[in-house]
Design a protein around this motif. Structure first.
Motif, mmCIF file in Angstrom:
data_model
loop_
_atom_site.group_PDB
_atom_site.id
_atom_site.type_symbol
_atom_site.label_atom_id
_atom_site.label_comp_id
_atom_site.label_asym_id
_atom_site.label_seq_id
_atom_site.Cartn_x
_atom_site.Cartn_y
_atom_site.Cartn_z
ATOM 1 N N ALA A 76 0.834 -1.206 0.000
ATOM 2 C CA ALA A 76 0.000 0.000 0.000
ATOM 3 C C ALA A 76 0.861 1.246 0.000
ATOM 4 O O ALA A 76 0.570 2.239 -0.702
ATOM 5 N N ALA A 77 1.947 1.240 0.790
ATOM 6 C CA ALA A 77 2.849 2.398 0.820
ATOM 7 C C ALA A 77 3.500 2.605 -0.544
ATOM 8 O O ALA A 77 3.629 3.745 -1.023
ATOM 9 N N GLU A 78 3.896 1.485 -1.199
ATOM 10 C CA GLU A 78 4.481 1.594 -2.528
ATOM 11 C C GLU A 78 3.473 2.154 -3.525
ATOM 12 O O GLU A 78 3.806 3.007 -4.359
ATOM 13 N N TYR A 79 2.214 1.691 -3.442
ATOM 14 C CA TYR A 79 1.189 2.170 -4.359
ATOM 15 C C TYR A 79 0.910 3.659 -4.127
ATOM 16 O O TYR A 79 0.710 4.434 -5.094
ATOM 17 N N ARG A 80 0.881 4.086 -2.834
ATOM 18 C CA ARG A 80 0.662 5.493 -2.550
ATOM 19 C C ARG A 80 1.799 6.344 -3.090
ATOM 20 O O ARG A 80 1.596 7.427 -3.657
ATOM 21 N N SER A 81 3.029 5.847 -2.906
ATOM 22 C CA SER A 81 4.191 6.582 -3.413
ATOM 23 C C SER A 81 4.148 6.674 -4.932
ATOM 24 O O SER A 81 4.400 7.738 -5.516
ATOM 25 N N GLN A 82 3.783 5.543 -5.580
ATOM 26 C CA GLN A 82 3.697 5.553 -7.031
ATOM 27 C C GLN A 82 2.576 6.469 -7.509
ATOM 28 O O GLN A 82 2.708 7.194 -8.512
ATOM 29 N N ALA A 83 1.431 6.433 -6.779
ATOM 30 C CA ALA A 83 0.317 7.300 -7.155
ATOM 31 C C ALA A 83 0.713 8.772 -7.027
ATOM 32 O O ALA A 83 0.371 9.617 -7.883
ATOM 33 N N ALA A 84 1.445 9.115 -5.931
ATOM 34 C CA ALA A 84 1.888 10.501 -5.753
ATOM 35 C C ALA A 84 2.829 10.918 -6.867
ATOM 36 O O ALA A 84 2.747 12.043 -7.408
ATOM 37 N N ARG A 85 3.725 10.015 -7.278
ATOM 38 C CA ARG A 85 4.676 10.327 -8.354
ATOM 39 C C ARG A 85 3.943 10.524 -9.670
ATOM 40 O O ARG A 85 4.222 11.468 -10.427
ATOM 41 N N ILE A 86 2.961 9.608 -9.937
ATOM 42 C CA ILE A 86 2.213 9.751 -11.180
ATOM 43 C C ILE A 86 1.382 11.027 -11.179
ATOM 44 O O ILE A 86 1.272 11.739 -12.197
ATOM 45 N N ARG A 87 0.792 11.378 -10.012
ATOM 46 C CA ARG A 87 0.015 12.609 -9.914
ATOM 47 C C ARG A 87 0.904 13.830 -10.179
ATOM 48 O O ARG A 87 0.514 14.781 -10.858
ATOM 49 N N GLU A 88 2.120 13.781 -9.626
ATOM 50 C CA GLU A 88 3.056 14.885 -9.842
ATOM 51 C C GLU A 88 3.414 15.026 -11.313
ATOM 52 O O GLU A 88 3.461 16.126 -11.864
ATOM 53 N N ILE A 89 3.637 13.871 -11.969
ATOM 54 C CA ILE A 89 3.975 13.900 -13.405
ATOM 55 C C ILE A 89 2.807 14.472 -14.196
ATOM 56 O O ILE A 89 2.985 15.304 -15.107
ATOM 57 N N LEU A 90 1.579 14.044 -13.860
ATOM 58 C CA LEU A 90 0.411 14.535 -14.576
ATOM 59 C C LEU A 90 0.201 16.033 -14.356
ATOM 60 O O LEU A 90 -0.170 16.783 -15.279
ATOM 61 N N GLU A 91 0.433 16.514 -13.128
ATOM 62 C CA GLU A 91 0.299 17.943 -12.851
ATOM 63 C C GLU A 91 1.329 18.749 -13.618
ATOM 64 O O GLU A 91 1.023 19.827 -14.157
ATOM 65 N N ASN A 92 2.573 18.243 -13.689
ATOM 66 C CA ASN A 92 3.610 18.948 -14.441
ATOM 67 C C ASN A 92 3.292 18.981 -15.924
ATOM 68 O O ASN A 92 3.656 19.937 -16.636
ATOM 69 N N ALA A 93 2.592 17.916 -16.400
ATOM 70 C CA ALA A 93 2.237 17.881 -17.819
ATOM 71 C C ALA A 93 0.935 18.603 -18.103
ATOM 72 O O ALA A 93 0.467 18.643 -19.255
ATOM 73 N N GLY A 94 0.314 19.179 -17.066
ATOM 74 C CA GLY A 94 -0.949 19.871 -17.249
ATOM 75 C C GLY A 94 -2.138 18.957 -17.366
ATOM 76 O O GLY A 94 -3.180 19.345 -17.914
ATOM 77 N N LEU A 95 -2.003 17.728 -16.883
ATOM 78 C CA LEU A 95 -3.094 16.745 -16.949
ATOM 79 C C LEU A 95 -3.612 16.389 -15.569
ATOM 80 O O LEU A 95 -4.054 15.266 -15.316
ATOM 81 N N ALA A 96 -3.589 17.325 -14.672
ATOM 82 C CA ALA A 96 -4.107 17.060 -13.326
ATOM 83 C C ALA A 96 -5.600 16.817 -13.390
ATOM 84 O O ALA A 96 -6.302 17.297 -14.283
ATOM 85 N N GLN A 97 -6.094 16.019 -12.419
ATOM 86 C CA GLN A 97 -7.513 15.636 -12.432
ATOM 87 C C GLN A 97 -8.412 16.863 -12.313
ATOM 88 O O GLN A 97 -9.487 16.916 -12.915
ATOM 89 N N GLU A 98 -7.974 17.887 -11.567
ATOM 90 C CA GLU A 98 -8.801 19.062 -11.377
ATOM 91 C C GLU A 98 -8.960 19.864 -12.668
ATOM 92 O O GLU A 98 -9.967 20.565 -12.863
ATOM 93 N N GLY A 99 -7.948 19.754 -13.576
ATOM 94 C CA GLY A 99 -8.009 20.526 -14.808
ATOM 95 C C GLY A 99 -8.639 19.796 -15.965
ATOM 96 O O GLY A 99 -8.744 20.353 -17.061
ATOM 97 N N LEU A 100 -9.018 18.544 -15.795
ATOM 98 C CA LEU A 100 -9.616 17.766 -16.870
ATOM 99 C C LEU A 100 -11.123 17.949 -16.876
ATOM 100 O O LEU A 100 -11.744 18.181 -15.835
ATOM 101 N N PRO A 101 -11.746 17.813 -18.057
ATOM 102 C CA PRO A 101 -13.209 17.887 -18.132
ATOM 103 C C PRO A 101 -13.842 16.744 -17.341
ATOM 104 O O PRO A 101 -13.239 15.692 -17.105
ATOM 105 N N SER A 102 -15.087 16.958 -16.958
ATOM 106 C CA SER A 102 -15.776 15.958 -16.137
ATOM 107 C C SER A 102 -15.993 14.650 -16.890
ATOM 108 O O SER A 102 -15.895 13.560 -16.320
ATOM 109 N N ASN A 103 -16.261 14.757 -18.225
ATOM 110 C CA ASN A 103 -16.480 13.513 -18.990
ATOM 111 C C ASN A 103 -15.210 12.697 -19.100
ATOM 112 O O ASN A 103 -15.228 11.470 -19.092
#
Length: 294
Positions: A76-103
């Motif tokens: 679980a700790a590894e998955y959380r760490s990986q999820a945080a890293r992937i979230r960071e990569i997506l935010e840097n690429a401008g693909l954060a969940q908050e900035g994506l359309p609802s669909n």
């Protein structure tokens, strides 16, 4: 008792005391965790041995559960760490969940749910195809097993129907036999009475047969004197009567002749010879009949 036996006894006593202490401690912790008091019971060697085995198995399972839980926590700790890293990569690429359309978020959520449902690690098309193929194979296997089970169920249902039909027939036959028991018992009693009468008649006939044999033995009966022999002797007697009748008639006719001693003596001697020859012929016939009967 030797010193070695004394040491063994002392060691066994200390081991039993140690087991009792461990069992009491384990029972106290277990029931305390459940919020209930430890029930009262007698500590016998058998109960201590059984509870100690349960204690050993429980400790082994607790240790295995702890190892599995620790592994899950690490993953679980590894998955959380990986999820945080992937979230960071997506935010840097401008693909954060908050900035994506609802669909898009909804589609991604659906895709993730399908991936979790198919038990795949990624959302690649190839992984979905492999998972769908695996599900199709499982579906085919389940359908084959279902068809086989339905066929077996049909056969078992047919057997059950036949068994019920036979059971009904047997019950009906049993009821019919039970109804016929009284009549059969009466008939059996009648047969039993008749059998007793026949047995009495048999004894009577055997006694009569023995009496008849005794009578035949007294009169000199032998097996050689059969019915055929008697009939043959009767026929020869009739033949002899036919032969001797003319002689007797001749002798009777002599009674009307005037008395002449010399002629009468000659005639008598001639007739005696004829009579002797006839008797000899009869004896020969009797002997030949007896020999042929033997």
């Amino acid at each position: 008792m030797s010193d070695q036996d004394a040491l063994l006894t002392e060691s066994k006593s200390s081991s039993d005391a140690s087991r009792i202490g461990e069992v009491k401690e384990w029972l106290a912790k277990t029931f305390e965790a459940a919020g209930k008091p430890v029930p009262e019971f007698e500590y016998t060697p058998r109960s201590i041995a059984h509870l100690y085995n349960l204690l050993t198995v429980s400790k082994a399972k607790d240790e295995a559960a702890r190892l599995v839980a620790r592994d899950f926590r690490l993953k679980a700790a590894e998955y959380r760490s990986q999820a945080a890293r992937i979230r960071e990569i997506l935010e840097n690429a401008g693909l954060a969940q908050e900035g994506l359309p609802s669909n898009v978020v909804a589609s991604a959520q659906v895709l993730a749910n399908v991936a979790n449902l198919l038990n795949i690690r990624d959302t690649e098309l190839s992984s979905f195809l492999v998972a769908m193929g695996d599900i199709s194979l499982r579906k085919t296997g389940v359908e084959e097993k279902r068809a086989k089970v339905q066929k077996e169920s049909k056969i078992l249902l047919d057997y059950t129907r036949k068994a019920i039909s036979r059971l009904t027939y047997l019950k009906r036959t049993l009821a019919q036999l039970e109804d016929e028991v009284a009549a059969c018992e009466g008939q059996m009693e009648n047969w039993k009475t008749n059998l007793q009468v026949m047995a009495a008649k048999e004894r009577q006939y055997l006694q009569q047969s023995a009496n008849y044999k005794a009578v035949l033995n007294r009169v000199g009966y032998t097996p050689e004197i059969s019915h055929g022999v008697l009939v043959e002797m009767a026929e020869h007697r009739k033949e002899l009567d036919k032969q001797t009748k003319p002689i007797l008639d001749t002798l009777r006719s002599y009674q009307d002749l005037p008395p002449d001693k010399a002629l009468a003596a000659l005639a008598i001697e001639d007739k005696k010879r004829q009579y002797a020859a006839a008797e000899k012929y009869l004896e020969d016939v009797l002997h030949s009949a007896l020999e042929s009967g033997e």
